[in-house]
Scaffold this motif. Structure first.
Motif, short mmCIF file in Angstrom:
data_model
loop_
_atom_site.label_atom_id
_atom_site.label_comp_id
_atom_site.label_asym_id
_atom_site.label_seq_id
_atom_site.Cartn_x
_atom_site.Cartn_y
_atom_site.Cartn_z
N GLU A 1 109.30 16.40 100.88
CA GLU A 1 110.07 16.51 102.12
C GLU A 1 110.84 15.46 102.28
O GLU A 1 111.42 14.92 103.06
N ASN B 1 114.48 14.27 103.47
CA ASN B 1 115.00 13.50 105.10
C ASN B 1 115.78 12.36 104.83
O ASN B 1 116.69 12.49 105.15
N LYS C 1 117.57 17.48 113.40
CA LYS C 1 118.57 19.20 112.73
C LYS C 1 118.85 20.15 113.44
O LYS C 1 119.14 20.91 113.47
N GLY D 1 115.31 19.97 106.05
CA GLY D 1 114.42 20.40 107.41
C GLY D 1 114.80 20.83 108.56
O GLY D 1 116.33 20.51 108.72
N ALA E 1 107.25 17.74 108.91
CA ALA E 1 107.00 17.20 107.34
C ALA E 1 106.71 16.17 107.92
O ALA E 1 105.07 15.89 107.98
MG MG Z 1 112.00 17.24 106.87
#
Ligand code: MG
Ligand code: ADP
Length: 592
Positions: free
Chosen positions: A29, A33, A79, A93, A98
């Protein structure tokens, strides 16, 4: 217990469990990112297999102080705006889960600075709770440190493996992303030791060498990026192992969709299938394949860790992968270019230079075997030589291509036949060619079953549940294929006879192998399954690599291949024949 709503901290821990299963999931994760933040340099440090400490440092865009605080809230993401955005996700993501999940089950420190801010910010959280906050100096980018993972969820902690095992999983995640993003520089430091580093040069082959080592990388074939006519918009590239390099399981087949690592049984099968009959049984290739398509063609929002995706046109993707791998295998495993398209003018030559019929005076062994099995074309067969010749003139294009008349020259490695044709040299894979011949014969036999060779004594054969199920389900097809078999009760069958051509082989093993092949293809139904059965049988029946053939047998094999509807590939799509045109040979020898 009456129903009640769980307090937020409990709910958070439950939610966290879905995303963060082990240290490697945290690393995954955090790397995602960093990549989403546009980082070109990502450093991962771990201690104690990631249980004690995980730190990911990137040079991405960083966050403002305000965003940094928000980032740890559940469903906080930069996002995604609305549900429509879910239709075309271009970031790794998108759920905003996360960081919240990680912070819920660890002690987390975030240091980040965006380019617009003179100073950065440091936040410390424990079990989702903000415990410290201060301004700090530092470069643009983000560093996240996750300590004492699962300290507040002992049940989860108990399920983790040894430090070495967890570190291994982390290393796998990192090398996968390094392969997917060769333009990003990755470094992996465990217990203070640099364990892996990629250069970020953008050269995937270079990364491949770092990940697999030179030895293996040398044995990998490039899958060239190219769009397939049958699957427009789907591009497949990467590397697959030569057939000489294989592994005991499918784990070494790594698939990426739009550079996201995914697991997909079907596509893994597509890769394996492209190797059909090129690998020993129960062996699997190594592959790193990158599939690119429009984000609208794939739903990445179907799995908690986004490890599985759903394709809008799954069967197209399947074919694109299979064909791309197959192309790589075929193109790169030969020394010179090949193709069955005759060069200009040679079509006429095929007709003009047709040889006189060459039929062995006496039936040779192969021919006898074939006749015995009822699979041989009788001498007065309708499929005459002349027909084959003229068919080849008409259909001498890829796809509907027929073979020109071929004259056997000899055998190589007891595996390939060398033949001369009107336009150069032909190499024929004896096993693949014979598989093709048998396949067409069995399919053509249709209602007329393949003759059965009765066993001297009927056998009761007991199969495991899975195999028994496969056999029971396919009794009619098995019977049509020459097995005299009936249900005996329980997982047992009474076997009275086997296909004539297979006689002499251990009947139990024969049935087991066929059943095994069937149960492997449990995904097939109806006609596909029947067809799979026929192909399994053909594979079993066909003369093997390693079998020496007399010139008469070679001639007979070629003659029967020429008579095939679709002689260029075996029933599994592997080529039966490679062609080196006279012109190609001249070129290769520097004569033109
Ligand atoms: Mg993420
Ligand atoms: P998601 O990635 O699904 O958006 P996360 O919980 O992983 O959710 O991250 C939440 C938000 O925090 C991201 O949308 C992003 O705006 C920000 N963020 C997280 N990590 C970084 C990073 N390394 N660099 C810049 N921004 C980050």
């Amino acid at each position: 217990m009456p129903i009640h709503i769980l307090p937020p901290d409990v709910a958070d821990k439950i939610a966290a469990g879905e995303v963060v299963e082990r240290p490697a999931s945290v690393v995954k994760e955090l790397i995602e990112n960093s990549l989403d933040a546009g980082a070109t340099d990502i450093r991962v440090e771990i201690r104690g297999g990631g249980k004690r400490l995980i730190r990911v440092i990137d040079n991405g865009c960083g966050m403002s102080a305000q965003d940094a605080t928000l980032a740890f809230q559940r469903h906080a993401t930069s996002k995604l705006r609305d549900a429509a955005d879910l239709e075309h996700i271009e970031t790794l993501g998108f759920r905003g889960e996360a960081l919240a999940a990680i912070a819920a089950v660890s002690k987390t420190t975030l240091i980040t600075r965006s380019a617009d801010e003179p100073v950065g910010i440091e936040l410390k959280l424990e079990s989702s709770e903000l415990v410290a906050r201060r301004s700090v100096g530092g470069p643009v980018g983000t560093s996240i440190t996750v300590e004492h993972l699962f300290w507040n969820t002992p049940a989860r902690l108990k399920f983790l493996r040894t430090d070495a095992t967890e570190a291994g999983r982390i290393s796998q995640i990192i090398t996968r992303y390094a392969l997917a993003y060769p333009e990003v520089r990755f470094a992996y430091v465990t217990e203070g030791r640099l364990a892996f580093q990629s250069t970020g040069s953008g050269d995937r082959m270079e990364t491949l060498m770092k990940v697999y080592g030179h030895e293996i990388a040398r044995e990998m074939l490039p899958v060239e990026e190219g769009e397939d006519v049958i699957a427009p918009g789907i591009r497949v590239s990467g590397f697959v192992s030569k057939p000489s390099l294989h592994r005991a399981n499918r784990r070494y087949i790594e698939l990426f969709v739009n550079r996201r690592y995914i697991q997909d049984k079907n596509l893994t099968f597509a890769v394996v299938r492209a190797y059909h009959t090129m690998l020993p049984e129960k062996r699997f290739p190594i592959a790193a394949l990158f599939i690119e398509m429009a984000p609208t063609e794939v739903d990445v929002n179907v799995h908690p860790t986004k490890a599985e995706v759903r394709f809008r046109q799954a069967s197209l993707v399947f074919r694109a992968v299979q064909r791309a791998v197959h192309r790589a295998l075929v193109e790169h495993s030969s020394v010179v270019g090949l193709g069955l398209e005759p060069e200009e003018g040679s079509r006429a030559m095929w007709a003009a230079r047709r040889e006189p019929e060459q039929r062995p005076e006496e039936p040779d062994q192969l021919r006898m075997d074939l006749m015995q099995a009822g699979l041989s074309t009788e001498p007065d067969s309708k499929q005459s030589r002349a027909e084959v010749g003229s068919a080849s003139e008409i259909a001498a294009t890829r796809g509907g291509a027929k073979l020109p008349p071929l004259r056997p020259v000899g055998q190589v490695s007891a595996m390939f036949l060398v033949a001369e044709g009107p336009d150069g040299l032909y190499l024929i894979d004896q096993h693949a060619a014979h598989e093709r011949i048998l396949y067409e014969k069995i399919v053509a036999a249709g209602e007329n079953p393949i003759p059965t060779q009765q066993l001297l004594e009927p056998m009761v054969i007991e199969l495991g549940t899975q195999l028994a199920g496969a056999v029971a389900q396919h009794l009619p097809t098995l019977q049509q294929s020459g097995f005299d078999i009936e249900l005996f009760g329980g997982g047992s069958f009474l076997l009275r006879g086997v296909p004539a051509f297979m006689s002499g082989q251990d009947p139990r093993r024969l049935l087991e192998e066929v059943a095994d092949g069937l149960s492997e293809r449990a995904d097939l139904v109806g006609r596909d399954r029947e067809d799979a059965l026929v192909r399994i049988i053909c594979k079993r029946l066909a003369i093997k690599a390693g079998q020496t053939l007399s010139l008469a047998e070679q001639r007979e094999l070629l003659r029967q291949l020429e008579a095939c509807e679709n002689p260029l590939t075996c029933p599994h799509g592997r080529p039966t024949i490679l062609h080196f045109s006279a012109r190609q040979l001249e070129r290769q020898f520097g004569r033109t």
